[in-house]
Write a protein that holds these residues in place. Structure first.
Motif, PDB file in Angstrom:
ATOM      1  N   ARG A  94      -5.549  -0.168  -0.669  1.00  0.00           N
ATOM      2  CA  ARG A  94      -5.718  -1.486  -0.060  1.00  0.00           C
ATOM      3  C   ARG A  94      -6.247  -2.482  -1.090  1.00  0.00           C
ATOM      4  O   ARG A  94      -5.725  -3.577  -1.246  1.00  0.00           O
ATOM      5  N   ARG A 145      -6.562   5.624   0.704  1.00  0.00           N
ATOM      6  CA  ARG A 145      -6.083   4.459   1.416  1.00  0.00           C
ATOM      7  C   ARG A 145      -6.873   3.190   1.035  1.00  0.00           C
ATOM      8  O   ARG A 145      -6.291   2.130   0.853  1.00  0.00           O
ATOM      9  N   GLU A 165       0.834  -1.214   0.000  1.00  0.00           N
ATOM     10  CA  GLU A 165       0.000   0.000   0.000  1.00  0.00           C
ATOM     11  C   GLU A 165       0.865   1.260   0.000  1.00  0.00           C
ATOM     12  O   GLU A 165       0.571   2.217  -0.714  1.00  0.00           O
ATOM     13  N   GLU A 166       1.924   1.244   0.806  1.00  0.00           N
ATOM     14  CA  GLU A 166       2.823   2.399   0.867  1.00  0.00           C
ATOM     15  C   GLU A 166       3.366   2.736  -0.517  1.00  0.00           C
ATOM     16  O   GLU A 166       3.433   3.907  -0.901  1.00  0.00           O
ATOM     17  N   LEU A 212       0.612   4.341  -2.560  1.00  0.00           N
ATOM     18  CA  LEU A 212       0.322   5.709  -2.119  1.00  0.00           C
ATOM     19  C   LEU A 212       1.413   6.680  -2.565  1.00  0.00           C
ATOM     20  O   LEU A 212       1.139   7.790  -3.015  1.00  0.00           O
TER      21      LEU A 212
END
Ligand SMILES: Nc1ncnc2c1ncn2[C@@H]1O[C@H](COP(=O)(O)OP(=O)(O)OP(=O)(O)O)[C@@H](O)[C@H]1O
Ligand SMILES: [Mg+2]
Length: 347
Positions: free
Chosen positions: A133, A129, A116-117, A120
């Motif tokens: 996900r 977010r 996810e990081e 993003l």
């Protein structure tokens, strides 16, 4: 010919070590073509990792570029200094998968969070977010991890070595790079897992139209993954060509030696061929062709002057005096000819 995606010109890299200077890249020239899969081979210490780390500004602190260019999309990465400049390259343009997946992962975060990081970061605030996900699960599926929703909540230590490497590849893919560099991604894994990871990388490359650089010790696996091969020796690219050029018409004595030491050539009960001697000490300035002291057929000029590149064909060139029109005719060793005969028979 197609414009290269990345073009390395006369790149020189040195390391400061206890008051001395080690010359790790001694003038590397190499083009990476868009959409291709390029393998870089060469024995330990030849400069493969140092080379690709310069593409991402990840050189060790004691290292520096003292000459040459790394041209990428019209910019010279060799001139990049600040984290801000590198930010637009790392991950988003060029991503790297390294030998040891454990060092690439954070042991304290779930693998879902780590993917996810990456999403993003790439999204620059434009991805929510919950979107990240959901997307992270598709990357896990893409790299062949079953039950992604459950696996995403687990930590790196809950994965086997091969699965961890898949996670690292998922993180790299989540950045949507143009160029994926795999630095010996399978050496720490056992043979069947190695083959699976290789075919996964190949499938992802085809699906996403990636350009791929693949570093390996093992010329044996190269034919399955690469369109072209660059052979490195003592901080230089000594020969480059298509797989066919390198396997069927190799010209550099070091490439001959590499091919001769392929296990396929082994005769039952006889020891495998190994290249005699050791690579040069890169703390010393090297005179002539760096491979000369290990080359049983070296010419006098090999000890005096570093050879230029000679073109064998539009796709193939090598840095050896043997290709000079004035050189005596030197045939590849019997072992290489035998290997070629075997391949021709198989084909
Ligand atoms: N931080 C450093 N300080 C000093 N020397 C270094 C440093 N990093 C690499 N070197 C030296 O640079 C040379 C090239 O190293 P590199 O790691 O690129 O080899 P490699 O071809 O990737 O080998 P391997 O196949 O073992 O991974 C070696 O002589 C190595 O010892
Ligand atoms: Mg390496």
């Amino acid at each position: 010919m197609t414009e290269p995606l990345l073009s390395v010109k006369d790149l020189s890299v040195r390391f400061r070590l206890r008051g001395r200077s080690l010359h790790a890249l001694r003038g590397v020239n190499l083009d990476i073509l868009p959409g291709e899969s390029l393998a870089i081979v060469g024995e330990s210490g030849s400069g493969k990792s140092v080379l690709v780390k310069t593409f991402m500004g990840l050189s060790d602190k004691n290292g520096y570029i003292d000459d040459g260019q790394i041209l990428y999309l019209g910019e010279d990465l060799a001139q990049y200094k600040t984290a801000r400049q590198w930010k637009k390259i790392r991950g988003r343009e060029i991503a790297m998968v390294m030998q040891d997946p454990m060092t690439a992962l954070n042991p304290l975060k779930t693998i879902g969070a780590q993917i996810e990081e990456a999403i993003l970061l790439r999204g620059d605030g434009k991805v929510s977010r919950s979107q990240a996900r959901a997307e992270s699960l598709t990357y896990l599926t893409d790299v062949g991890i079953d039950d992604p929703a459950r696996r995403a909540r687990q930590y790196p230590h809950e994965f086997s070595g091969g699965m961890r490497q898949r996670v690292v590849i998922a993180i790299a893919m989540a950045c949507r790079p143009r160029l994926l560099i795999c630095d010996e991604p399978t050496t720490a894994l056992d043979v069947t897992i190695q083959a699976q990871i290789l075919s996964l990388i190949k499938a992802l490359k085809d699906k996403n139209g990636l350009t791929c650089v693949y570093i390996t010790h093992d010329l044996g696996v190269v034919a399955n993954v690469a369109d072209r091969i660059a052979v490195m020796y003592a901080g230089e690219v000594v020969e480059v060509g298509t797989c066919e050029d390198i396997f069927y018409d190799p010209r550099h004595p070091y490439t001959w030696a590499l091919l001769s030491s392929l296990p396929q050539l082994g005769i039952k009960g006889e020891p495998l061929y190994s290249i005699h001697g050791t690579p040069p000490n890169l703390f010393d300035e090297i005179k002539g062709d760096a491979f000369a002291p290990r080359n049983p057929k070296a010419l006098r000029i090999d000890f005096e002057e570093n050879p230029p590149y000679f073109d064998v064909s539009p796709t193939h060139r090598a840095k050896t005096w043997l290709l000079d029109p004035r050189a005596p005719r030197v045939e590849p060793p019997e072992s290489v000819k035998k290997l070629q005969a075997n391949w021709t028979k198989e084909a």
